[in-house]
Every structure is written in structure tokens, then in C-alpha cells.
Design an enzyme around this catalytic site. Structure first.
Site, PDB file in Angstrom:
ATOM      1  N   LYS A   1     -10.881  -3.133  -3.591  1.00 52.34           N
ATOM      2  CA  LYS A   1     -11.690  -1.907  -3.700  1.00 52.34           C
ATOM      3  C   LYS A   1     -10.912  -0.795  -4.398  1.00 52.34           C
ATOM      4  O   LYS A   1     -11.494   0.062  -5.039  1.00 52.34           O
ATOM      5  CB  LYS A   1     -12.015  -1.381  -2.295  1.00 52.34           C
ATOM      6  CG  LYS A   1     -12.928  -2.226  -1.478  1.00 52.34           C
ATOM      7  CD  LYS A   1     -13.029  -1.581  -0.088  1.00 52.34           C
ATOM      8  CE  LYS A   1     -13.540  -2.557   0.926  1.00 52.34           C
ATOM      9  NZ  LYS A   1     -12.866  -2.477   2.206  1.00 52.34           N
TER      10      LYS A   1
ATOM     11  N   LYS B   1       0.821  -1.221   0.000  1.00 58.16           N
ATOM     12  CA  LYS B   1       0.000   0.000   0.000  1.00 58.16           C
ATOM     13  C   LYS B   1       0.851   1.265   0.000  1.00 58.16           C
ATOM     14  O   LYS B   1       0.477   2.265  -0.590  1.00 58.16           O
ATOM     15  CB  LYS B   1      -0.982  -0.005   1.179  1.00 58.16           C
ATOM     16  CG  LYS B   1      -2.062  -1.052   0.965  1.00 58.16           C
ATOM     17  CD  LYS B   1      -3.298  -0.807   1.775  1.00 58.16           C
ATOM     18  CE  LYS B   1      -4.377  -1.778   1.302  1.00 58.16           C
ATOM     19  NZ  LYS B   1      -5.508  -1.894   2.169  1.00 58.16           N
TER      20      LYS B   1
ATOM     21  N   LYS C   1      -5.246  -9.694  -6.342  1.00 57.54           N
ATOM     22  CA  LYS C   1      -6.513  -9.918  -5.630  1.00 57.54           C
ATOM     23  C   LYS C   1      -7.551  -8.862  -6.018  1.00 57.54           C
ATOM     24  O   LYS C   1      -7.202  -7.719  -6.341  1.00 57.54           O
ATOM     25  CB  LYS C   1      -6.289  -9.984  -4.124  1.00 57.54           C
ATOM     26  CG  LYS C   1      -6.295  -8.677  -3.413  1.00 57.54           C
ATOM     27  CD  LYS C   1      -6.383  -8.845  -1.900  1.00 57.54           C
ATOM     28  CE  LYS C   1      -6.367  -7.465  -1.284  1.00 57.54           C
ATOM     29  NZ  LYS C   1      -7.228  -7.215  -0.201  1.00 57.54           N
TER      30      LYS C   1
HETATM   31  N1  AQP Z   1     -10.051 -10.418  -2.926  1.00 51.11           N
HETATM   32  C1  AQP Z   1     -10.410 -10.889  -1.736  1.00 51.11           C
HETATM   33  N2  AQP Z   1     -10.699 -12.210  -1.582  1.00 51.11           N
HETATM   34  C2  AQP Z   1     -11.088 -12.712  -0.371  1.00 51.11           C
HETATM   35  N3  AQP Z   1     -11.217 -11.931   0.734  1.00 51.11           N
HETATM   36  C3  AQP Z   1     -10.949 -10.619   0.620  1.00 51.11           C
HETATM   37  N4  AQP Z   1     -10.993  -9.590   1.500  1.00 51.11           N
HETATM   38  C4  AQP Z   1     -10.633  -8.454   0.884  1.00 51.11           C
HETATM   39  N5  AQP Z   1     -10.352  -8.685  -0.403  1.00 51.11           N
HETATM   40  C5  AQP Z   1     -10.540 -10.016  -0.607  1.00 51.11           C
HETATM   41  C6  AQP Z   1     -11.384  -9.753   2.900  1.00 51.11           C
HETATM   42  O1  AQP Z   1     -12.430  -8.847   3.169  1.00 51.11           O
HETATM   43  C7  AQP Z   1     -12.360  -8.448   4.534  1.00 51.11           C
HETATM   44  C8  AQP Z   1     -12.494  -6.970   4.619  1.00 51.11           C
HETATM   45  O2  AQP Z   1     -11.433  -6.364   3.907  1.00 51.11           O
HETATM   46  P1  AQP Z   1     -11.072  -4.856   4.224  1.00 51.11           P
HETATM   47  O3  AQP Z   1     -12.002  -3.956   3.535  1.00 51.11           O
HETATM   48  O4  AQP Z   1     -10.998  -4.642   5.659  1.00 51.11           O
HETATM   49  O5  AQP Z   1      -9.616  -4.749   3.766  1.00 51.11           O
HETATM   50  P2  AQP Z   1      -8.895  -4.817   2.397  1.00 51.11           P
HETATM   51  O6  AQP Z   1      -8.138  -6.085   2.356  1.00 51.11           O
HETATM   52  O7  AQP Z   1      -8.124  -3.574   2.376  1.00 51.11           O
HETATM   53  O8  AQP Z   1      -9.997  -4.822   1.268  1.00 51.11           O
HETATM   54  P3  AQP Z   1      -9.704  -4.483  -0.221  1.00 51.11           P
HETATM   55  O9  AQP Z   1     -11.003  -4.618  -0.883  1.00 51.11           O
HETATM   56  O10 AQP Z   1      -8.620  -5.277  -0.781  1.00 51.11           O
HETATM   57  O11 AQP Z   1      -9.302  -2.963  -0.165  1.00 51.11           O
HETATM   58  P4  AQP Z   1      -7.983  -2.268  -0.700  1.00 51.11           P
HETATM   59  O12 AQP Z   1      -8.241  -2.052  -2.128  1.00 51.11           O
HETATM   60  O13 AQP Z   1      -7.938  -0.995   0.091  1.00 51.11           O
HETATM   61  O14 AQP Z   1      -6.814  -3.168  -0.442  1.00 51.11           O
HETATM   62  C9  AQP Z   1     -11.026  -8.979   5.089  1.00 51.11           C
HETATM   63  O15 AQP Z   1     -11.284 -10.131   5.866  1.00 51.11           O
HETATM   64  C10 AQP Z   1     -10.257  -9.345   3.854  1.00 51.11           C
HETATM   65  O16 AQP Z   1      -9.373 -10.430   4.089  1.00 51.11           O
END
Ligand code: AQP
Length: 350
Positions: free
Chosen positions: A214, A118, A211
Site C-alpha cells: 500500500k 519500515k 512485495k
Molecule cells: N504483497 C502481498 N502479498 C500477499 N499478501 C500480502 N499482504 C500484504 N501484502 C501482501 C497480507 O495482507 C494482510 C493485511 O496486510 P496489512 O494491511 O495488515 O499489512 P501490510 O503488510 O502492512 O500491508 P501492505 O499493503 O504491505 O502495507 P504497507 O505498505 O504499509 O507495508 C496480511 O495478512 C498480509 O500478510
């Protein structure tokens, strides 16, 4: 000290929730309600660790916090039987994080791959909060002395760090913990990650090696929980594949990340094994499989999207759910904070 089994997990209100969040986390949140007392948190304090351009500013944060709450409830989480709240309403998260900041080591945090990804190349410009994110996450979990944490695969390393922090706290303050009457000297449990189901890591629809996220600049890389039927169908039709037909056996998915991802999504949404899905679609062209996948996605996600829309139209109702959940979370958190302060030696008004 035997620990009461308790589930805690959180989701950041940083933008559109997607199929990865749903299959990797929220589906398991719903399931765990049957067997455990659960606490599900909209982690708004985590959301602001990246630049304001990422989390979108105050109005967007408020809107996203309500939307994630709506997604929890629309997916089947019961906020009366369990606890649903937003992190910033319970000050214990920040207080315990400070104590843990003094337990965790710089070297431990320096190894966190999510920070490296990040922060990118411009590490000097990353917020201190982004570096410290896993310590706050440990505090989130251990403030409730939670024993089980359902998360996607990407959170495994952070969970290991939470266990290290719990263990070091128990060791560092062992005498003080024993003086409190816990004769085995354990105050915090070592929380277990629950990384289960066929879709613990849902990949981008545009690149099967990344992966689903968002923050991906391309909206076509993910299925958002609020996408309408046409958008879902279009995104799946456009999803990257390779020229080969689908294999009939799982082994044939090796080294074919995009095909593997789509089959995995189908399996997770239908509650079937990948091998079973391939028995039905193996040997066929991607186009007919994609049509079936789009139909399945719409069938599963449309009711959730509809319910989310209904819920966010009444922000007062969502806020009352979060306020009620925060009151119940705070009662548990205050108990842990009092004991933690005793253990550390802080004086407080009793
Ligand atoms: N691609 C994924 N596959 C399976 N699980 C996922 N999680 C996130 N992406 C995937 C799981 O969703 C939960 C909440 O995630 P979060 O919003 O707290 O954190 P994150 O990992 O930052 O989500 P994003 O969507 O990937 O956001 P960005 O783009 O900011 O990095 C967690 O249990 C996570 O494991």
C-alpha cells in the site's frame, strides 16, 4: 487444555487495499468461514503506528476503516455468521498487549524485519508503537485464543513471535494457570499461521523483487481493489517484464521474478496451477498474456469494487456492522481478560 479451533486475522486501514491483500489474505478469510468460527478485524490501532503522513490523519482513518470493512463484506465475508469489527472498540487488545509487553523480550522484537524495513535508517525517530506492533498483534490473536491465523508470507515472523509470547506466558504463569484448573498448564494456544494458496506473496508490478504494498510511492506498482477496468488494464500493460517469451514449464520462471509474479497472479485469480497457465500461454508473447490477465483481473475485481462502492455510500450501515461485531468480540475478549488478570494476580471488580 483442548482449544476450540478459531480463526483470527486483521487488515490495517492504511490506504488502498490491493491485490496482494486480497489474494494473500482476504480470499483465505472467505474460505475459512466454511470450516471455522472466524473473527476478522480492521486493525485501526496498528494503522497509527507509522507517521500521520502514512495513515493520513483522523478523517482518512475513519474512511479507510469503513472501506476495509466494505472490502471484507464485498469479498464474501458474512458479518452475521462471523465477527467483523474494528480493533479500537475492544479495549482488551490494549490491555493484553500491556501484559505481553512484560512477557516479550527486547531482543525478540529487535529481530523483526518489518520494523527494520519500515523504520528504515531513521530508527530513533520511529514510534514506540511501530516497534511494539508485533506484541499488539500477538494480543489481537490471543485475546480470542485463536488457533489459526490466515496471513500473507510477510507476516510469518510476527506469527512466530506470537507463538513465543504465548509459550513464555504459559511457562511464566504455569503454576497460576494450573491453580485455575487447567492441569496441563496451557492458557494460550500456540497460533498456527495459515500461509496458503498460490499467491502468498504478490510482488510489485514495477519490481518483481519487492512485495506489492500500500505504501509504495508508485500507484502503478499495485492493483487496488477499487481500480476501474481501464486503470487495471493500463497497469498490467505497463507491468515490468523481460524480453523473453513466457516459458512452457514452471522451471523456466526461475530467476524471472516479474514473469513469475504475473503468472502467479493469473493462477491465483483463475484457481489454476501455474503449470497449467504456462501450458496455455507458454511460448507466447507477454502482450497477449497481459491482455488475458487484465481481462481476468477485471472480471474478478469489478464486482468487488462495485459492491464496495455501494457499501461505503452508507457509512451508517457499515458502522452498525462494526458496532455489532465489536459487541460480540468484546464478550469473548472480556472472558480472556478476566482469566488473564486472575492468572497474573490483578485485582478487579467481579
Ligand atoms: N504483497 C502481498 N502479498 C500477499 N499478501 C500480502 N499482504 C500484504 N501484502 C501482501 C497480507 O495482507 C494482510 C493485511 O496486510 P496489512 O494491511 O495488515 O499489512 P501490510 O503488510 O502492512 O500491508 P501492505 O499493503 O504491505 O502495507 P504497507 O505498505 O504499509 O507495508 C496480511 O495478512 C498480509 O500478510
Amino acid at each position: 487444555m483442548p482449544f476450540v479451533e478459531r480463526v483470527f486475522s486483521g487488515v490495517q486501514p492504511t490506504g488502498n487495499l490491493h491485490l496482494g491483500n486480497y489474494l494473500g489474505a482476504i480470499v483465505n478469510f472467505v474460505k475459512m468461514q466454511e470450516t471455522h468460527n472466524c473473527i476478522y478485524c480492521v486493525v485501526d490501532m496498528h494503522a497509527i503506528t507509522q507517521g500521520i503522513d502514512v495513515w493520513g490523519g483522523p478523517a482518512e482513518l475513519t474512511r479507510n476503516t469503513r472501506e476495509v470493512t466494505a472490502a471484507f463484506i464485498a469479498a464474501g465475508i458474512d458479518p452475521k455468521k462471523h465477527i467483523v469489527f474494528n480493533q479500537s472498540q475492544v479495549s482488551g487488545h490494549a490491555e493484553l498487549a500491556w501484559i505481553f509487553n512484560c512477557v516479550a523480550r527486547m531482543g525478540w522484537l529487535g529481530r523483526m524485519t518489518q520494523f527494520k524495513e519500515k523504520a528504515g535508517k531513521d530508527r530513533e525517530n520511529a514510534s514506540v508503537g511501530l516497534f511494539d506492533y508485533p506484541v499488539l498483534m500477538a494480543a489481537d490473536i490471543l485475546l480470542y485464543r485463536a488457533t489459526h491465523v490466515p496471513v500473507g508470507e510477510d507476516q510469518k515472523q510476527h506469527l512466530e513471535l506470537s507463538r513465543d509470547i504465548a509459550q513464555k506466558f504459559n511457562n511464566d504463569f504455569g503454576d497460576s494457570i494450573r491453580a485455575q484448573g487447567a492441569n496441563d498448564g496451557l492458557f494460550f494456544p500456540l497460533p498456527e499461521p495459515l500461509i496458503t494458496g498460490p499467491a502468498t506473496r504478490v510482488m510489485s508490478l514495477r519490481d518483481g523483487t519487492k512485495k506489492m504494498s500500500k505504501s509504495d510511492a508508485s500507484d502503478n506498482s499495485r492493483i487496488n481493489l477499487t481500480d476501474d477496468a481501464d486503470t487495471i488494464a493500463q497497469k498490467i500493460r505497463k507491468a515490468k517484464t523481460d524480453p523473453e517469451p513466457l516459458p512452457s514449464e514452471e522451471k523456466g520462471l526461475e530467476a524471472r521474478p516479474e514473469a513469475d509474479n504475473l503468472v502467479g497472479i493469473f493462477a491465483a485469480l483463475s484457481g489454476r496451477a501455474k503449470a497449467d497457465v504456462l501450458r496455455e500461454f507458454g511460448g507466447g508473447q507477454f502482450s497477449s498474456f497481459k491482455n488475458a490477465l487484465a481481462e481476468l483481473c477485471v472480471t474478478k475485481l469489478a464486482p468487488i469494487a462495485g459492491e464496495m462502492k455501494r457499501l461505503v455510500a452508507d457509512p451508517g450501515h457499515i458502522d452498525s456492522i462494526l458496532n455489532d461485531g465489536s459487541d460480540r468480540a468484546r464478550a469473548l475478549a472480556d472472558e480472556t481478560m478476566k482469566l488473564s488478570k486472575d492468572i497474573v494476580g490483578f485485582i478487579y471488580r467481579r
